[in-house]
Design a protein around this motif. Structure first.
Motif, mmCIF file in Angstrom:
data_model
loop_
_atom_site.group_PDB
_atom_site.id
_atom_site.type_symbol
_atom_site.label_atom_id
_atom_site.label_comp_id
_atom_site.label_asym_id
_atom_site.label_seq_id
_atom_site.Cartn_x
_atom_site.Cartn_y
_atom_site.Cartn_z
ATOM 1 N N GLN A 115 -13.400 -14.588 -10.381
ATOM 2 C CA GLN A 115 -12.565 -15.784 -10.222
ATOM 3 C C GLN A 115 -11.159 -15.409 -9.774
ATOM 4 O OE1 GLN A 115 -12.845 -17.654 -14.053
ATOM 5 N NE2 GLN A 115 -14.705 -18.761 -13.547
ATOM 6 N N ARG B 208 -21.277 -17.599 -0.037
ATOM 7 C CA ARG B 208 -20.370 -18.624 -0.564
ATOM 8 C C ARG B 208 -19.946 -19.658 0.470
ATOM 9 N NH1 ARG B 208 -17.731 -13.851 -0.009
ATOM 10 N NH2 ARG B 208 -15.742 -13.775 1.113
ATOM 11 N N ASP B 209 -20.071 -19.324 1.746
ATOM 12 C CA ASP B 209 -19.676 -20.279 2.787
ATOM 13 C C ASP B 209 -20.818 -21.223 3.182
ATOM 14 O OD1 ASP B 209 -17.108 -19.233 2.909
ATOM 15 O OD2 ASP B 209 -17.703 -17.682 4.350
ATOM 16 N N LEU C 199 -11.264 -14.547 -6.128
ATOM 17 C CA LEU C 199 -11.415 -15.758 -5.329
ATOM 18 C C LEU C 199 -10.109 -16.544 -5.266
ATOM 19 C CD1 LEU C 199 -14.923 -17.014 -6.526
ATOM 20 C CD2 LEU C 199 -14.349 -16.207 -4.232
ATOM 21 N N ALA C 200 -9.415 -16.639 -6.392
ATOM 22 C CA ALA C 200 -8.168 -17.407 -6.443
ATOM 23 C C ALA C 200 -7.100 -16.785 -5.549
ATOM 24 C CB ALA C 200 -7.671 -17.499 -7.884
ATOM 25 N N ARG C 201 -7.093 -15.452 -5.462
ATOM 26 C CA ARG C 201 -6.088 -14.762 -4.634
ATOM 27 C C ARG C 201 -6.589 -14.519 -3.216
ATOM 28 N NH1 ARG C 201 -5.445 -11.434 -9.517
ATOM 29 N NH2 ARG C 201 -6.674 -9.815 -8.489
ATOM 30 N N ASN C 202 -7.842 -14.957 -2.951
ATOM 31 C CA ASN C 202 -8.443 -14.767 -1.629
ATOM 32 C C ASN C 202 -8.457 -13.291 -1.241
ATOM 33 O OD1 ASN C 202 -9.763 -15.709 0.639
ATOM 34 N ND2 ASN C 202 -7.865 -15.996 1.801
ATOM 35 N N GLU C 203 -8.824 -12.454 -2.204
ATOM 36 C CA GLU C 203 -8.821 -11.009 -1.994
ATOM 37 C C GLU C 203 -10.230 -10.416 -2.059
ATOM 38 O OE1 GLU C 203 -6.266 -9.429 -4.961
ATOM 39 O OE2 GLU C 203 -4.418 -10.170 -4.026
ATOM 40 N N LEU C 204 -11.247 -11.259 -1.920
ATOM 41 C CA LEU C 204 -12.618 -10.783 -2.042
ATOM 42 C C LEU C 204 -13.031 -10.091 -0.750
ATOM 43 C CD1 LEU C 204 -14.884 -10.803 -4.161
ATOM 44 C CD2 LEU C 204 -15.817 -12.811 -3.036
ATOM 45 N N GLU C 205 -13.046 -8.766 -0.773
ATOM 46 C CA GLU C 205 -13.384 -7.955 0.392
ATOM 47 C C GLU C 205 -14.810 -7.402 0.257
ATOM 48 O OE1 GLU C 205 -11.426 -7.713 2.926
ATOM 49 O OE2 GLU C 205 -9.694 -8.714 2.016
#
Length: 206
Positions: free
Chosen positions: A48, A81-82, A51-57
């Motif tokens: 989470q 997820r998209d 995802l919140a920081r948009n750092e999912l690499e």
């Protein structure tokens, strides 16, 4: 101890092999089915945050996939997820089905040991009785050692088979219940992830 094994005859050796295998499986499953290895409690919270920081690499997904069975289930959902909710849900369910055999590893063997051990003991009992009656037929009932030897073989193998079967069955049932608990918890975490990805649940950190 060796005298008991010797008195029980050759049937005691497969019973001993069953006991060694059962002990190895029980020890391995106790270690592998710890919650911290299967479904770490803070794993979804870490996802989470990413995802919140948009750092999912991709590197995060690879690490998540390798971390634990729950990590593989969550990673399957995050990869998709998209896509629509149904596609994400299907990916998570497929990953969950692939995880089940890993959690149930060796349990079938443990159940088999629990099932065959009493029959090995019974087989030894039959052999002991055959030896006893064969000795009586050849030497008569005048020598009590012949009767005693046959009865000893019968009782020792019966006791040995039960001594292996009872704890094996207990731990088999215990581990089956443990696997079901872990699968239920993983399913709940996966549902939370699907809901978070589609805006149906607020992040617990947000």
């Amino acid at each position: 101890m060796f005298e008991l094994i010797k008195a029980g005859g050759w049937v005691m050796w497969p019973i001993i092999l069953c006991s060694v295998a059962a002990l190895a499986i029980i020890g391995e499953r106790f270690w592998s089915l710890q919650k911290k290895y299967v479904a770490p409690p803070n794993l979804l919270a870490q996802v989470q945050q990413l995802l919140a920081r948009n750092e999912l690499e991709p590197s995060h997904l690879a690490a998540l996939r390798d971390s634990s069975p729950l990590g593989r289930v969550l990673a399957a959902g995050l990869v998709n997820r998209d896509h629509d909710r149904e596609i994400v849900k299907e990916a998570v369910e497929n990953a969950g089905r692939q995880v089940v055999p890993e959690l149930e590893r060796y349990l079938r063997s443990l159940g088999t040991i629990a099932g065959i051990s009493p029959f090995l003991g019974l087989f030894g009992t039959v052999i002991g009785m055959i030896q006893m009656f064969s000795g009586i037929g050849q030497h008569g009932v005048g020598d009590p050692s012949i009767v005693a030897a046959g009865i000893s073989t019968a009782l020792i193998t019966t006791a040995g088979g039960l001594a292996v079967a009872i704890p094996s069955l207990m731990f088999y049932r215990y581990f089956r219940g443990r696997v079901n608990e872990l699968l239920l918890e993983m399913e709940q975490e996966a549902v939370k992830l699907v809901e978070i990805l589609h805006g149906e649940r607020e992040s617990e950190n947000g």
